[in-house]
Write an enzyme that holds these catalytic residues in place. Sequence first.
Site, PDB file in Angstrom:
ATOM      1  N   GLN A 173     196.802  20.462  75.658  1.00  0.00           N
ATOM      2  CA  GLN A 173     197.912  20.365  76.603  1.00  0.00           C
ATOM      3  C   GLN A 173     198.458  21.744  76.974  1.00  0.00           C
ATOM      4  OE1 GLN A 173     198.834  17.688  78.166  1.00  0.00           O
ATOM      5  NE2 GLN A 173     200.397  18.825  79.333  1.00  0.00           N
ATOM      6  N   GLU A 174     198.446  22.668  76.012  1.00  0.00           N
ATOM      7  CA  GLU A 174     199.037  23.978  76.252  1.00  0.00           C
ATOM      8  C   GLU A 174     198.171  24.870  77.133  1.00  0.00           C
ATOM      9  OE1 GLU A 174     201.878  25.228  75.557  1.00  0.00           O
ATOM     10  OE2 GLU A 174     202.782  23.919  74.056  1.00  0.00           O
ATOM     11  N   SER A 175     196.875  24.924  76.859  1.00  0.00           N
ATOM     12  CA  SER A 175     196.031  25.922  77.524  1.00  0.00           C
ATOM     13  C   SER A 175     194.716  25.390  78.051  1.00  0.00           C
ATOM     14  CB  SER A 175     195.735  27.065  76.547  1.00  0.00           C
ATOM     15  OG  SER A 175     194.897  26.591  75.489  1.00  0.00           O
TER      16      SER A 175
END
Length: 294
Positions: A173-175
């Site tokens: 989800q972050e990167s």
Amino acid sequence: MKTTAITDRLSTRLARLRQTSGRSPIVRLLGGRGAATLLIGAALFIGGLSESFSDVHFLIERNHHSVDVVRRAGQEGQVVASLGDGFAGKTLFRLSRVFPDRYVSRQLRIFDESAWLADLRGADEILHAEMARINDAIRREFFVKSIPYGALIHEKAAKYDVDPALVAAVIEQESRFKVRARSHAGAAGLMQLMPRTGRWMGARDLYDPEQNVDAGVKYIKYLDKRFNGDLKHVLAAYNGGEGNVQRYGGIPPFRETQTYVKKVLVNYDRHTKELKKFEQDRSTAPEQAEGAGR
């Protein structure tokens, strides 16, 4: 004196029997050890009869490593013979069953409770350790084969005792697993850590995958303790700051944070199910291979 006398008589009786045993067909049939067992049994039987009037009794006690012959007179007992728990000892124990209980009794102590429980605990610990090792190897294989940077994720998750499927869900989800990812707010690397948080958790170069994931997983572990294992609060704090979670008593009313928590949980659920299926496939693979070979 009385114990010595009966022991001497048993030894003398055995010695006389041994002198003539070489010519006996039973010796040739049973062999020396088998015949010796019968001789001991016969000697005990005769001794029991000869001294039954003096309240003398023989107890044949089988332990873990030996079969002991205990001479009992009243409340006192003394070991007068001890055989290893091999052929001779086991045969003597079986032979003693034909003697009248008033002369010879038996006691089986192979499964001594304390020793048995100790052995059981030891075996159980070995079994659990081996099963844990096998399960860990299968989990690592899944992450190596199915998740980008899976070996690194599995390693750092094990280091800080965090579920690797959760770590993978956060990175996704972050990167989207992009090492050089950078947000408009300045968060960097796979786990999108702010420079201050990264330094706090020991990372000097947030674009180095090893440092970034190590610091990110360490931060998740910190938040897990901070919010008593409440996963939604942990994820909300990772995205929106632990101060905001504390201030609002849960997920803060920020659309970005609320959406973030939902998406990470979806990723987490998917990776967990994929891992479970992988483990099931691996467990049934040997059975399928065995069936194909028949």
